[in-house]
Write a protein that holds these residues in place. Sequence first.
Motif, PDB file in Angstrom:
ATOM      1  N   HIS A  71      13.045   0.706 -11.199  1.00  0.00           N
ATOM      2  CA  HIS A  71      12.303   0.202 -12.359  1.00  0.00           C
ATOM      3  C   HIS A  71      11.749  -1.202 -12.129  1.00  0.00           C
ATOM      4  O   HIS A  71      12.427  -2.070 -11.599  1.00  0.00           O
ATOM      5  N   VAL A  72      10.512  -1.412 -12.551  1.00  0.00           N
ATOM      6  CA  VAL A  72       9.911  -2.752 -12.546  1.00  0.00           C
ATOM      7  C   VAL A  72       9.294  -2.971 -13.928  1.00  0.00           C
ATOM      8  O   VAL A  72       8.518  -2.125 -14.402  1.00  0.00           O
ATOM      9  N   GLN A  73       9.661  -4.082 -14.562  1.00  0.00           N
ATOM     10  CA  GLN A  73       9.078  -4.410 -15.877  1.00  0.00           C
ATOM     11  C   GLN A  73       7.569  -4.588 -15.770  1.00  0.00           C
ATOM     12  O   GLN A  73       7.073  -4.971 -14.715  1.00  0.00           O
ATOM     13  N   ASN A  74       6.865  -4.447 -16.860  1.00  0.00           N
ATOM     14  CA  ASN A  74       5.418  -4.726 -16.918  1.00  0.00           C
ATOM     15  C   ASN A  74       4.647  -3.991 -15.818  1.00  0.00           C
ATOM     16  O   ASN A  74       3.924  -4.609 -15.037  1.00  0.00           O
ATOM     17  N   THR A  75       4.835  -2.686 -15.780  1.00  0.00           N
ATOM     18  CA  THR A  75       4.112  -1.867 -14.795  1.00  0.00           C
ATOM     19  C   THR A  75       2.961  -1.122 -15.476  1.00  0.00           C
ATOM     20  O   THR A  75       3.129  -0.571 -16.566  1.00  0.00           O
ATOM     21  N   THR A  76       1.820  -1.135 -14.815  1.00  0.00           N
ATOM     22  CA  THR A  76       0.676  -0.325 -15.252  1.00  0.00           C
ATOM     23  C   THR A  76       0.340   0.626 -14.113  1.00  0.00           C
ATOM     24  O   THR A  76       0.283   0.216 -12.949  1.00  0.00           O
ATOM     25  N   LEU A  77       0.119   1.876 -14.451  1.00  0.00           N
ATOM     26  CA  LEU A  77      -0.058   2.928 -13.442  1.00  0.00           C
ATOM     27  C   LEU A  77      -1.340   3.715 -13.701  1.00  0.00           C
ATOM     28  O   LEU A  77      -1.598   4.119 -14.833  1.00  0.00           O
ATOM     29  N   MET A  78      -2.143   3.905 -12.644  1.00  0.00           N
ATOM     30  CA  MET A  78      -3.262   4.832 -12.753  1.00  0.00           C
ATOM     31  C   MET A  78      -2.751   6.190 -12.292  1.00  0.00           C
ATOM     32  O   MET A  78      -2.386   6.355 -11.134  1.00  0.00           O
ATOM     33  N   THR A 135      -2.188   1.563  -8.293  1.00  0.00           N
ATOM     34  CA  THR A 135      -3.446   2.331  -8.343  1.00  0.00           C
ATOM     35  C   THR A 135      -3.463   3.467  -7.321  1.00  0.00           C
ATOM     36  O   THR A 135      -4.530   4.012  -7.021  1.00  0.00           O
ATOM     37  N   GLY A 136      -2.312   3.789  -6.790  1.00  0.00           N
ATOM     38  CA  GLY A 136      -2.187   4.925  -5.874  1.00  0.00           C
ATOM     39  C   GLY A 136      -1.010   5.777  -6.317  1.00  0.00           C
ATOM     40  O   GLY A 136      -0.466   5.577  -7.419  1.00  0.00           O
ATOM     41  N   PRO A 137      -0.578   6.718  -5.486  1.00  0.00           N
ATOM     42  CA  PRO A 137       0.611   7.499  -5.804  1.00  0.00           C
ATOM     43  C   PRO A 137       1.820   6.587  -6.071  1.00  0.00           C
ATOM     44  O   PRO A 137       1.897   5.479  -5.533  1.00  0.00           O
ATOM     45  N   ALA A 138       2.760   7.088  -6.876  1.00  0.00           N
ATOM     46  CA  ALA A 138       3.882   6.240  -7.333  1.00  0.00           C
ATOM     47  C   ALA A 138       5.033   6.194  -6.329  1.00  0.00           C
ATOM     48  O   ALA A 138       6.179   5.921  -6.710  1.00  0.00           O
ATOM     49  N   THR A 188      -5.005  21.183 -13.699  1.00  0.00           N
ATOM     50  CA  THR A 188      -4.191  20.347 -14.593  1.00  0.00           C
ATOM     51  C   THR A 188      -3.736  19.031 -13.980  1.00  0.00           C
ATOM     52  O   THR A 188      -3.117  18.224 -14.682  1.00  0.00           O
ATOM     53  N   ALA A 189      -3.992  18.786 -12.692  1.00  0.00           N
ATOM     54  CA  ALA A 189      -3.398  17.610 -12.053  1.00  0.00           C
ATOM     55  C   ALA A 189      -4.429  16.593 -11.567  1.00  0.00           C
ATOM     56  O   ALA A 189      -5.471  16.960 -11.011  1.00  0.00           O
ATOM     57  N   GLU A 190      -4.083  15.361 -11.763  1.00  0.00           N
ATOM     58  CA  GLU A 190      -4.868  14.218 -11.257  1.00  0.00           C
ATOM     59  C   GLU A 190      -4.383  13.899  -9.841  1.00  0.00           C
ATOM     60  O   GLU A 190      -3.219  14.120  -9.505  1.00  0.00           O
ATOM     61  N   TRP A 191      -5.263  13.294  -9.028  1.00  0.00           N
ATOM     62  CA  TRP A 191      -4.982  13.087  -7.612  1.00  0.00           C
ATOM     63  C   TRP A 191      -3.694  12.294  -7.338  1.00  0.00           C
ATOM     64  O   TRP A 191      -2.819  12.751  -6.591  1.00  0.00           O
ATOM     65  N   ASN A 192      -3.565  11.088  -7.871  1.00  0.00           N
ATOM     66  CA  ASN A 192      -2.406  10.241  -7.520  1.00  0.00           C
ATOM     67  C   ASN A 192      -1.098  10.963  -7.815  1.00  0.00           C
ATOM     68  O   ASN A 192      -0.138  10.886  -7.033  1.00  0.00           O
ATOM     69  N   THR A 248       0.815  -1.212   0.000  1.00  0.00           N
ATOM     70  CA  THR A 248       0.000   0.000   0.000  1.00  0.00           C
ATOM     71  C   THR A 248       0.853   1.269   0.000  1.00  0.00           C
ATOM     72  O   THR A 248       2.002   1.276   0.441  1.00  0.00           O
ATOM     73  N   THR A 249       0.209   2.311  -0.513  1.00  0.00           N
ATOM     74  CA  THR A 249       0.789   3.648  -0.462  1.00  0.00           C
ATOM     75  C   THR A 249      -0.159   4.554   0.303  1.00  0.00           C
ATOM     76  O   THR A 249      -1.328   4.233   0.487  1.00  0.00           O
ATOM     77  N   ALA A 250       0.368   5.666   0.718  1.00  0.00           N
ATOM     78  CA  ALA A 250      -0.464   6.696   1.351  1.00  0.00           C
ATOM     79  C   ALA A 250      -1.043   7.554   0.246  1.00  0.00           C
ATOM     80  O   ALA A 250      -0.356   7.907  -0.702  1.00  0.00           O
ATOM     81  N   GLY A 251      -2.328   7.881   0.346  1.00  0.00           N
ATOM     82  CA  GLY A 251      -2.952   8.720  -0.685  1.00  0.00           C
ATOM     83  C   GLY A 251      -4.369   9.041  -0.293  1.00  0.00           C
ATOM     84  O   GLY A 251      -4.619  10.034   0.381  1.00  0.00           O
ATOM     85  N   ASN A 252      -5.284   8.154  -0.644  1.00  0.00           N
ATOM     86  CA  ASN A 252      -6.683   8.407  -0.293  1.00  0.00           C
ATOM     87  C   ASN A 252      -6.838   8.538   1.217  1.00  0.00           C
ATOM     88  O   ASN A 252      -7.581   9.379   1.711  1.00  0.00           O
ATOM     89  N   VAL A 253      -6.158   7.649   1.952  1.00  0.00           N
ATOM     90  CA  VAL A 253      -6.042   7.743   3.414  1.00  0.00           C
ATOM     91  C   VAL A 253      -4.590   7.416   3.761  1.00  0.00           C
ATOM     92  O   VAL A 253      -3.777   7.181   2.856  1.00  0.00           O
ATOM     93  N   ASP A 254      -4.234   7.391   5.034  1.00  0.00           N
ATOM     94  CA  ASP A 254      -2.823   7.155   5.347  1.00  0.00           C
ATOM     95  C   ASP A 254      -2.451   5.692   5.081  1.00  0.00           C
ATOM     96  O   ASP A 254      -3.313   4.844   4.859  1.00  0.00           O
ATOM     97  N   VAL A 255      -1.169   5.423   5.142  1.00  0.00           N
ATOM     98  CA  VAL A 255      -0.682   4.132   4.636  1.00  0.00           C
ATOM     99  C   VAL A 255      -1.108   2.938   5.513  1.00  0.00           C
ATOM    100  O   VAL A 255      -1.294   1.827   5.011  1.00  0.00           O
ATOM    101  N   GLN A 256      -1.294   3.179   6.826  1.00  0.00           N
ATOM    102  CA  GLN A 256      -1.778   2.089   7.693  1.00  0.00           C
ATOM    103  C   GLN A 256      -3.220   1.766   7.330  1.00  0.00           C
ATOM    104  O   GLN A 256      -3.618   0.606   7.231  1.00  0.00           O
ATOM    105  N   GLN A 257      -4.008   2.829   7.132  1.00  0.00           N
ATOM    106  CA  GLN A 257      -5.424   2.626   6.818  1.00  0.00           C
ATOM    107  C   GLN A 257      -5.603   1.996   5.439  1.00  0.00           C
ATOM    108  O   GLN A 257      -6.507   1.177   5.234  1.00  0.00           O
ATOM    109  N   THR A 258      -4.748   2.356   4.478  1.00  0.00           N
ATOM    110  CA  THR A 258      -4.877   1.724   3.148  1.00  0.00           C
ATOM    111  C   THR A 258      -4.573   0.233   3.261  1.00  0.00           C
ATOM    112  O   THR A 258      -5.196  -0.585   2.576  1.00  0.00           O
ATOM    113  N   ALA A 259      -3.654  -0.124   4.169  1.00  0.00           N
ATOM    114  CA  ALA A 259      -3.358  -1.553   4.375  1.00  0.00           C
ATOM    115  C   ALA A 259      -4.542  -2.242   5.065  1.00  0.00           C
ATOM    116  O   ALA A 259      -4.941  -3.354   4.685  1.00  0.00           O
TER     117      ALA A 259
END
Length: 312
Positions: free
Chosen positions: A134-141, A123-126, A154-158, A37-48
């Motif tokens: 670098h990680v091969q075969n990465t898809t990012l929202m 699907t969260g911040p990078a 001009t900016a998206e949330w993540n 998990t990453t921190a974004g929508n909520v903090d990183v403990q809560q996302t976990a």
Amino acid sequence: MIPVLIDCDTGIDDALALMYLAALHHEGEVEIVGATTTAGNVDVQQTAVNTRWVLDKCGLGNVPVVVGEPVPLQVPLTTTPETHGEFGLGYINPGAQDISRDSWQDIWRNAIAQYADLQLIVTGPATNLATFGHVQNTTLMGGSYLYPGNTTPTAEWNTWVDPHGAKQAFAQAKDPITVCSLGVTERFTINPQTLNTLIDALGTTPIAAYLPEMLRFYFEFHDSQGEGYLAQIHDLLTVMIALGKIPFNTRKVTVDVEADSELMRGTTVVDLRGHWGRKANALLVDDVDVDAAHAELLRAAILLNRFASEVT
Ligand code: BDR
Ligand code: CA
């Protein structure tokens, strides 16, 4: 069977993405080798906590869920309870969950070492991606290319949450990252009617009972933003694209992220005319079959219901 590592900031649309992945996992189409998990929508403990809760409610208590980096690379963390609710799951409080204390970097290293064809879906911040390398075969929202942002003009949330993370992830990409940005992800929406169809298809799957109160919050949020009483489910579309489950088009391009200016923080820029003379670092998704995405979601719901019926 596609091995998948999901890196998320669960969130309501991340939760739907996890539910979809769980259905395919039970069906043997994917193997979720771990969730970080990453921190974004909520903090990183809560996302976990949220990720653990969703996977458990989808019969995947055995998939490891590990906490990632707690804060963006250089800016203070901002979360968005107005978009996803106090705990990140709309009106649902998932309560306390038992979260592994394993190192997220170990999860990533082991997954990469074990599976040559691993798909990493962010699907969260990078933040984790930038920190790991670098990680091969990465898809990012993330991002909004030649398209209005959902956080600033001009900016998206993540990308806005961790602009330095996104910038670094693209700078260090050795092969192009598949990018699902707002121009396509905003086209995949759920409304009360399609939600009811989804819940019917999910039948006795435990997560189904919670979806009305999760989505009610998300509908209200989108309504308050002038989008109508519906919800854009960015992260679910991203997972379908990453797995190649729906038709889509991409353009191989070079992108970069504005990280340091206050006004343009998190703005994503695509160089369509080769002005920068840099090598391509993104496969920018520029079209997607949204009808196919709706059909694919229902297919997954039926699979999940079949699994739930078998275990009860
Ligand atoms: C992205 O931001 C988050 O709120 C959603 O989970 C999605 O990943 C859309 O801009
Ligand atoms: Ca997300």
